[in-house]
Motif scaffolding. Sequence first.
Motif, short mmCIF file in Angstrom:
data_model
loop_
_atom_site.label_atom_id
_atom_site.label_comp_id
_atom_site.label_asym_id
_atom_site.label_seq_id
_atom_site.Cartn_x
_atom_site.Cartn_y
_atom_site.Cartn_z
N ALA A 238 0.51 -1.19 0.40
CA ALA A 238 -0.22 0.04 0.12
C ALA A 238 0.50 1.26 0.69
O ALA A 238 0.65 2.29 0.02
N ILE A 239 0.98 1.13 1.92
CA ILE A 239 1.71 2.24 2.55
C ILE A 239 2.99 2.53 1.77
O ILE A 239 3.33 3.69 1.52
N THR A 240 3.68 1.48 1.34
CA THR A 240 4.91 1.67 0.56
C THR A 240 4.62 2.40 -0.75
O THR A 240 5.34 3.32 -1.12
N ALA A 241 3.56 1.99 -1.45
CA ALA A 241 3.22 2.64 -2.72
C ALA A 241 2.87 4.11 -2.52
O ALA A 241 3.31 4.97 -3.29
N ILE A 242 2.14 4.41 -1.46
CA ILE A 242 1.76 5.81 -1.20
C ILE A 242 2.98 6.64 -0.83
O ILE A 242 3.16 7.75 -1.33
N VAL A 243 3.85 6.10 0.02
CA VAL A 243 5.05 6.83 0.43
C VAL A 243 5.96 7.08 -0.77
O VAL A 243 6.46 8.18 -0.97
N VAL A 244 6.15 6.04 -1.59
CA VAL A 244 7.03 6.21 -2.76
C VAL A 244 6.42 7.20 -3.75
O VAL A 244 7.13 8.01 -4.33
N TRP A 245 5.10 7.17 -3.94
CA TRP A 245 4.46 8.11 -4.86
C TRP A 245 4.58 9.54 -4.37
O TRP A 245 4.70 10.47 -5.17
N ARG A 246 4.59 9.74 -3.06
CA ARG A 246 4.64 11.11 -2.51
C ARG A 246 6.04 11.70 -2.51
O ARG A 246 6.20 12.89 -2.24
N ILE A 247 7.06 10.91 -2.81
CA ILE A 247 8.42 11.45 -2.92
C ILE A 247 8.51 12.17 -4.27
O ILE A 247 8.34 11.55 -5.32
N TRP B 267 -9.58 -13.29 4.63
CA TRP B 267 -8.34 -12.54 4.84
C TRP B 267 -7.72 -12.96 6.17
O TRP B 267 -8.34 -12.82 7.23
N ASN B 268 -6.47 -13.42 6.09
CA ASN B 268 -5.71 -13.76 7.29
C ASN B 268 -4.90 -12.56 7.74
O ASN B 268 -4.83 -11.53 7.06
N VAL B 269 -4.24 -12.69 8.87
CA VAL B 269 -3.37 -11.63 9.38
C VAL B 269 -2.26 -11.35 8.37
O VAL B 269 -1.93 -10.19 8.09
N SER B 270 -1.71 -12.40 7.77
CA SER B 270 -0.63 -12.21 6.80
C SER B 270 -1.11 -11.43 5.58
O SER B 270 -0.38 -10.61 5.03
N GLY C 143 0.46 -7.86 4.87
CA GLY C 143 1.21 -7.80 3.61
C GLY C 143 0.68 -6.72 2.69
O GLY C 143 1.44 -5.90 2.17
N PHE C 144 -0.65 -6.70 2.48
CA PHE C 144 -1.22 -5.69 1.60
C PHE C 144 -1.20 -4.31 2.24
O PHE C 144 -1.10 -3.30 1.54
N ALA D 30 1.22 -6.52 -6.54
CA ALA D 30 2.26 -7.57 -6.67
C ALA D 30 3.08 -7.66 -5.39
O ALA D 30 3.36 -8.77 -4.90
N LEU D 31 3.46 -6.52 -4.82
CA LEU D 31 4.21 -6.52 -3.57
C LEU D 31 3.38 -7.10 -2.44
O LEU D 31 3.88 -7.84 -1.59
N GLY D 32 2.09 -6.79 -2.43
CA GLY D 32 1.19 -7.33 -1.40
C GLY D 32 1.10 -8.84 -1.47
O GLY D 32 1.15 -9.52 -0.43
N VAL D 33 0.98 -9.39 -2.68
CA VAL D 33 0.92 -10.85 -2.83
C VAL D 33 2.23 -11.48 -2.34
O VAL D 33 2.23 -12.49 -1.63
N PHE D 34 3.35 -10.86 -2.73
CA PHE D 34 4.66 -11.37 -2.30
C PHE D 34 4.80 -11.33 -0.78
O PHE D 34 5.19 -12.32 -0.15
N LEU D 35 4.46 -10.20 -0.17
CA LEU D 35 4.58 -10.07 1.29
C LEU D 35 3.62 -11.01 2.01
O LEU D 35 3.96 -11.55 3.08
N GLU D 36 2.44 -11.23 1.46
CA GLU D 36 1.50 -12.18 2.06
C GLU D 36 2.11 -13.57 2.11
O GLU D 36 2.08 -14.24 3.15
N ARG D 37 2.73 -14.00 1.02
CA ARG D 37 3.35 -15.33 0.98
C ARG D 37 4.53 -15.42 1.95
O ARG D 37 4.70 -16.42 2.64
N VAL D 38 5.33 -14.36 2.00
CA VAL D 38 6.48 -14.35 2.91
C VAL D 38 6.00 -14.42 4.36
O VAL D 38 6.55 -15.18 5.16
N LEU D 39 4.99 -13.64 4.69
CA LEU D 39 4.47 -13.66 6.06
C LEU D 39 3.84 -15.00 6.41
O LEU D 39 3.94 -15.46 7.55
N GLN D 40 3.18 -15.65 5.44
CA GLN D 40 2.65 -16.98 5.71
C GLN D 40 3.78 -17.95 6.03
O GLN D 40 3.66 -18.76 6.95
#
Length: 130
Positions: free
Chosen positions: A63-72, A51-54, A58-59, A24-34
């Motif tokens: 993905a990095i955010t989900a991994i970092v938050v899970w590792r806390i 797949w575009n740059v956005s 975005g994804f 969900a965050l990836g879809v949101f960030l993709e739209r924001v970056l577009q």
Amino acid sequence: MDNVGGVEQPRRIVAIFYVLAAIALGVFLERVLQLVFNAAGLNDRNVFSDWNVSTVVGFGIAAITAIVVWRIPKTQQVSLEIALELRRVTWPSLRETRAATVAVIVASAVAALVLGLFDVVWGWLSAQLY
């Protein structure tokens, strides 16, 4: 699943939630970056076939955010505790849910009628006075 205090910790469910939240965050960030690329007049080039740059950025951030938050450890523990509490919740039956829904709809309709009546009366009084 780990067993803590005789209750299994639903790690799999929490991990699935993190994956869905990352998507969900990836879809949101993709739209924001577009939107950012369009506003800046930059070309959002294709990286892969669809797949575009956005999309990649975005994804990737998601993905990095989900991994970092899970590792806390604290975040992981709180997530597992929330999942355990949700397992203990007594959910209403379909019959109770229907009854509550009907009650809300009836109460909303009655409130709308009363407020509409007040509006009509107030509008009539205002028209008489002014």
